[in-house]
Design an enzyme around this catalytic site. Structure first.
Site, PDB file in Angstrom:
ATOM      1  CE  LYS A   8     127.564  25.172  18.172  1.00  0.00           C
ATOM      2  NZ  LYS A   8     126.500  24.162  18.558  1.00  0.00           N
TER       3      LYS A   8
ATOM      4  NE  ARG B  24     119.913  24.520  10.834  1.00  0.00           N
ATOM      5  CZ  ARG B  24     119.765  24.586  12.300  1.00  0.00           C
ATOM      6  NH1 ARG B  24     121.472  24.606  12.277  1.00  0.00           N
ATOM      7  NH2 ARG B  24     119.220  23.449  12.850  1.00  0.00           N
TER       8      ARG B  24
ATOM      9  CG  ASP C 279     122.841  26.463  22.343  1.00  0.00           C
ATOM     10  OD1 ASP C 279     122.818  24.922  23.358  1.00  0.00           O
ATOM     11  OD2 ASP C 279     122.406  26.565  21.117  1.00  0.00           O
TER      12      ASP C 279
ATOM     13  CE  LYS D  98     120.291  21.594  24.279  1.00  0.00           C
ATOM     14  NZ  LYS D  98     119.859  21.526  23.063  1.00  0.00           N
TER      15      LYS D  98
ATOM     16  NE  ARG E 207     126.147  23.028  27.975  1.00  0.00           N
ATOM     17  CZ  ARG E 207     125.881  23.560  26.493  1.00  0.00           C
ATOM     18  NH1 ARG E 207     124.564  24.236  26.032  1.00  0.00           N
ATOM     19  NH2 ARG E 207     127.141  23.136  25.649  1.00  0.00           N
TER      20      ARG E 207
HETATM   21  C1  S3P Z   1     120.709  23.751  17.063  1.00  0.00           C
HETATM   22  C2  S3P Z   1     119.738  23.422  18.095  1.00  0.00           C
HETATM   23  C3  S3P Z   1     120.227  23.111  19.454  1.00  0.00           C
HETATM   24  C4  S3P Z   1     121.190  23.725  19.573  1.00  0.00           C
HETATM   25  C5  S3P Z   1     121.634  23.895  19.036  1.00  0.00           C
HETATM   26  C6  S3P Z   1     122.197  23.827  17.909  1.00  0.00           C
HETATM   27  C7  S3P Z   1     120.681  23.911  15.953  1.00  0.00           C
HETATM   28  O1  S3P Z   1     119.170  22.010  20.145  1.00  0.00           O
HETATM   29  O2  S3P Z   1     120.793  23.448  21.743  1.00  0.00           O
HETATM   30  O3  S3P Z   1     123.255  24.197  20.118  1.00  0.00           O
HETATM   31  O4  S3P Z   1     121.560  23.909  15.318  1.00  0.00           O
HETATM   32  O5  S3P Z   1     119.690  23.690  15.110  1.00  0.00           O
HETATM   33  P1  S3P Z   1     118.642  20.938  19.627  1.00  0.00           P
HETATM   34  O6  S3P Z   1     118.213  21.005  18.746  1.00  0.00           O
HETATM   35  O7  S3P Z   1     118.901  19.347  20.734  1.00  0.00           O
HETATM   36  O8  S3P Z   1     117.196  22.071  20.756  1.00  0.00           O
END
Ligand code: S3P
Length: 433
Positions: free
Chosen positions: A26, A31, A319, A346, A350
């Protein structure tokens, strides 16, 4: 808005056995989708994430002028806007996706035009101050709604900054880098705890120059991006549910093919090894600097040990903590989690939901503001699980349910599709009953 909540019954399993190839990561798909849409030319991505979150990113980028097509053989083709977005016809809907909202804000703050970003109820409760601070320091004009979405951006030229982020967040880091990409001078973002580095690697893959030290990333703008062809590695955060499911049954055997093994994401493998799993990594390859490999797992005959997760480990595993907590009662010595207060902001709180659902299954658990203690050696029973519309809670408790006594009902099971629409089918495929 009326949202339909689906329910899914999970029956106990005897074992986990099989071999899987998981849909694309994901984080990397967000990106690649965003950079491909901003770049010059047509990018092609295979194994792009099938989750609703990455579809939100693509839909926002289409509204900003990118052209997105899905070919019959599952390739996502993106023709970028060549560095200048078009004014969207209406608000950009980021759905449930914090990554979409925080990262696009950085991209748009430096573009000419007016943009409004909205999200669903959960996303509209999540903190956005963390991106406002650095972007305003760059001179961006950004209005939040009491610290949250909707976000209104009046874009325009920015100034380079040197910023230390108070929260370890790859989304905040990416937001600043995407603004810095378009801004004259060198923008530096410093982080005390190193977060996932997919943006740094992806920016380089699209031809940008990015400078890294152990705790900082710098980008000198303006720079242009060029289209790439790429395969997205399988999502290790989705794999976490299957790895933890395998860990529950002595003698489980699981093979995960073409899995993303970026070192900033693969900490889970170390934790599972410390709990007693035998893990081997085969066929390691480098694709646009992202590591991909095959992971083979055997669960120990004597069951799982115990572990403690705190400090930088908590940030790197953020995560995966819900599913680790969900299998913790079945370990011999329990799992202790601290320094994970980010879990409270989140897609749901959680910590509160994991504690509530563990208790519903009959487990003893002690809640802390920044984590929890889940003692080991416990037996759980089937229960009704409230997912709170949070994909990772729905999937974590589907895993815990496999070793419970009796059936478990997961409420709001459709939320799994936010990151992993295939989850329940694949779980049925590997769970022996
Ligand atoms: C992510 C960063 C994390 C993660 C999220 C995806 C990312 O969040 O928990 O599921 O793709 O950069 P945070 O940047 O809020 O830590």
């Amino acid at each position: 808005m009326h949202t339909v909540s689906e329910e899914r019954l999970i029956r106990p399993a005897k074992n986990i056995y099989g071999s899987l190839r998981l849909p694309g990561d994901k984080s990397i798909s967000h990106r690649y989708g965003m950079l491909g849409s901003f770049a010059e030319g047509t990018s092609r991505f295979s194994n792009f994430s099938t989750g609703a979150d990455c579809a939100s990113t693509l839909a926002c980028m289409e509204a900003l002028g990118a052209k997105v097509t899905r070919t019959e053989d599952g390739i996502v083709e993106v023709t970028g806007v060549g560095g200048v977005v078009k004014q969207p016809a209406g608000p950009l809907d980021c759905g449930n996706s914090g990554s979409t909202m925080r990262m696009i804000s950085g991209l748009l703050a430096a573009q000419q035009g007016e943009f409004t970003l909205i999200g669903d109820d959960s996303l509209s409760r999540r903190p956005m101050e963390r991106i406002r601070k650095p972007l305003e320091k760059m001179g961006a004009r950004l209005t939040l709604t009491e610290g949250h979405a909707p976000i209104h951006i009046l874009g325009g030229p920015l100034q380079a900054i040197d910023f230390t982020t108070p929260v370890p967040s790859a989304q905040v880091k990416t937001c600043v880098l995407l603004a810095g990409l378009q801004t004259p001078g060198t923008t530096t973002i410093r982080e005390d705890i190193r977060t996932r580095d997919h943006s740094e690697l992806a920016l380089r893959a699209f031809g940008a120059n990015v400078h890294r030290t152990s705790n900082s990333v710098s980008i000198t703008g303006p720079q242009t991006l060029s289209a790439i062809e790429a395969t997205v590695p399988g999502d290790i955060s989705s794999a976490a549910f299957f790895l933890c499911a395998a860990a529950l049954f002595p003698g489980s055997q699981l093979l995960l093919d073409s899995l993303g093994l970026n070192p900033t994401r693969a900490t889970l493998l170390d934790v599972l090894t410390s709990l007693g799993l035998q893990i081997s990594v085969l066929n390691l390859e480098d694709k646009h600097s992202e590591l991909i490999g095959t992971v083979q797992v055997t669960s120990p005959a004597e069951g799982l040990g115990s572990t403690s997760i705190s400090g930088s480990l908590a940030a790197q595993l953020i995560d995966e903590l819900p599913v680790l907590a969900a299998i913790a009662p079945y370990t011999s010595g329990g799992i202790r989690i601290r320094d994970a207060q980010e879990l409270r902001v989140k897609e749901s709180d959680r910590i509160a939901l994991v504690v509530q659902n563990l208790k519903a299954m009959g487990a003893e658990v002690i809640e802390y503001e920044d984590g929890m203690d889940v003692p080991g050696g416990q037996k759980l029973h089937g229960a009704t699980i409230e997912s709170g519309g949070d994909h990772r809670i729905a999937m974590a408790f589907s895993v815990a349910a496999l070793r419970a006594e009796g059936d478990t009902l997961i409420r709001g099971s459709e939320s799994a599709a936010i990151s992993f629409p295939e989850f329940f089918d694949l779980l049925d495929f590997v769970a022996e009953r």
